[in-house]
Motif scaffolding. Structure first.
Motif, PDB file in Angstrom:
ATOM      1  N   SER A 166      10.323   4.042 -18.359  1.00 25.62           N
ATOM      2  CA  SER A 166       9.226   5.034 -18.454  1.00 25.62           C
ATOM      3  C   SER A 166       7.933   4.340 -18.837  1.00 25.62           C
ATOM      4  N   ALA A 214       6.696   2.423 -15.834  1.00 27.44           N
ATOM      5  CA  ALA A 214       6.144   3.328 -14.803  1.00 27.44           C
ATOM      6  C   ALA A 214       4.762   3.817 -15.228  1.00 27.44           C
ATOM      7  N   TYR A 229      13.062   8.006  -9.501  1.00 28.15           N
ATOM      8  CA  TYR A 229      12.332   9.227  -9.146  1.00 28.15           C
ATOM      9  C   TYR A 229      12.633  10.324 -10.161  1.00 28.15           C
ATOM     10  N   ARG A 259      10.615   9.524 -13.228  1.00 31.23           N
ATOM     11  CA  ARG A 259       9.175   9.783 -13.033  1.00 31.23           C
ATOM     12  C   ARG A 259       8.880  11.268 -13.090  1.00 31.23           C
ATOM     13  N   THR A 317       4.832  10.545 -14.189  1.00 29.57           N
ATOM     14  CA  THR A 317       4.472   9.322 -13.462  1.00 29.57           C
ATOM     15  C   THR A 317       4.764   9.421 -11.958  1.00 29.57           C
TER      16      THR A 317
END
Ligand code: URA
Length: 425
Positions: free
Chosen positions: A39, A42, A165, A168, A173
């Motif tokens: 995280s 990202a 994904y 995110r 993000t």
């Protein structure tokens, strides 16, 4: 190699080395790099970006995290389309059988909707009996026998992207252009298509709100595809207003069948034909005539075979929501704006979309449009019809709509935005 030094490199605006990228993607996929570390990385990428060399390596590492499909046994050239997602974007449904009817093979690995944009699999699941999940062998068989297949991507394709994904999505993000480009292209390159047309949406209902961002995303993805040997072209297309006259699963299938029957709204037909021409050109089928294949019923024939091959009944009645609520025009004049995002949110709140991946969707829910920007409307005429099985949702859906349209006095000049705004190759 360790996660903290990779995060620090990007936090301090440095360039990630190929070794750092390969290691972090592989270690994250194996669970050695923790979610909180990925995280942070990202977010550093969202804030500080990646250059083209880093994006290419990141994409290659995500491809290498899983399997690559191989369509070399097919007699037809493969060509695919990816849309970055929008409201009322049902184009895949008429497009895949249309391009197959013109001689190409179309392997469409599709996803589900999340948030205000719909997902192709959710739409097709409103066809009674239709199955989204196929084994690789079944997928190849449907593709070989009908020319087109639309199904869920298997777990083996770019598993690093699947994990990243989802992360995110819950860490703010998603909107990083390097991460969107590598996410989409890792799946498309691993899928093994020979040619690819990208439909990059621009406007309120899209990820990319400005033409500049859409251009950057499109050119990044075109370069990734081309460098990997996939003939790749992008169209930047309008998503300021919903596509067609429907947003919602079964409503969109009905409209797609109208297009395959030779009718349907002009913007849906125009975009379907524009994308079909690009897909066929990229596949080397320059003499194919998609307009003729729509008019003579051959695209509809492929649709029926494709739906049947996955257990669906192309003749079955599509689900209809139990309740409807009509929104009328508050004044007479010219409709100058109908906002894609607001209509998408209303459709989602009516039950057409989901808030979490595991939520069910209502097949019949959604929004039907009775006018599009440029149309003359009369006070009191229906503007939108909301559809749902759960009428207690009407209030929440209606809250998305005030401010979502403008009606100007009759005679006000109106210039329509073309559906296809730019082409990037
Ligand atoms: N679609 C994808 O597949 N990935 C993204 O990051 C955004 C949209």
């Amino acid at each position: 190699m360790d996660a903290i030094s990779v995060i620090r490199t990007k936090r301090d605006r440095g360039e990630l080395s190929p070794e750092q990228i390969d290691w972090v993607i592989d270690a994250y996929t194996r669970g050695e790099v923790a979610d909180e570390q990925m995280s942070a990385l990202a977010m550093a990428i969202l804030l500080n970006g990646m250059n083209r060399t880093e994006i290419a390596r990141w994409t290659a590492a995500m491809i290498a995290s899983g399997e690559r499909m191989d369509f070399h046994t097919l007699s037809r050239p493969t060509t695919d389309k990816h849309s970055t997602g929008g409201v009322g974007d049902k184009i895949t449904l008429p497009l895949a059988p249309l391009v197959a009817a013109c001689g190409a093979a179309v392997p469409q690995l599709s996803g589900r909707g999340l948030g205000h944009t719909g997902g192709t699999l959710d739409k097709l699941e409103s066809v009674p009996g239709w199955r989204a999940h196929l084994s690789n062998a079944e997928m190849l068989d449907v593709l070989d026998t009908t020319g087109a297949v639309i199904c869920a991507a298997g777990d083996g394709l770019a598993p690093a992207d699947k994990k990243l994904y989802a992360l995110r999505d819950v860490t703010g993000t998603v909107e990083a252009i390097p991460l969107i480009a590598s996410s989409i292209m890792s799946k498309k390159i691993a899928e093994g298509t020979g040619a690819l047309v990208l439909d990059v949406k621009v406007g309120s209902g899209a990820f990319m709100k400005t033409i500049e961002d859409a251009r950057e995303l499109a050119s990044t993805m075109v370069a990734l595809g081309t460098d990997s040997g996939v003939r790749t072209v992008a169209l930047l297309t309008d998503m300021a207003t919903p596509l067609g006259l429907t947003a919602g699963n079964a409503l969109e299938v009905r409209e797609s069948v109208e297009v395959l029957a030779g009718g349907g709204p002009k913007d849906v037909v125009d975009l379907t034909l524009a994308l079909a021409r690009e897909m066929l050109d990229a596949a080397g089928l320059k003499d194919a005539d998609p307009e003729k294949a729509l008019a003579d019923g051959s695209a509809m024939d492929v649709w029926r075979r494709m739906i049947s091959a996955q257990g669906g009944d192309p003749d079955a009645e599509l689900p209809v929501a139990r309740e409807q609520h009509v929104v009328t025009a508050p004044s007479s004049g010219v409709l100058t704006r109908l906002d894609a995002y607001d209509v998408g949110v209303a459709a989602w709140r009516l039950g057409a979309g989901r808030a979490r991946k595991e939520d069910p969707v209502q097949a019949g829910a959604g929004v039907e449009l009775h006018a599009k920007p440029g149309d003359v409307v009369t006070e009191g005429q229906p503007l939108l019809t909301l559809h749902t099985d759960t009428p207690e949702k009407f209030g929440y859906a209606l809250e998305a709509l005030p401010g979502s349209y403008d009606i100007a006095p009759a005679g006000t000049p109106f210039t329509a935005t073309p559906v296809v705004r730019e082409r990037i190759a």
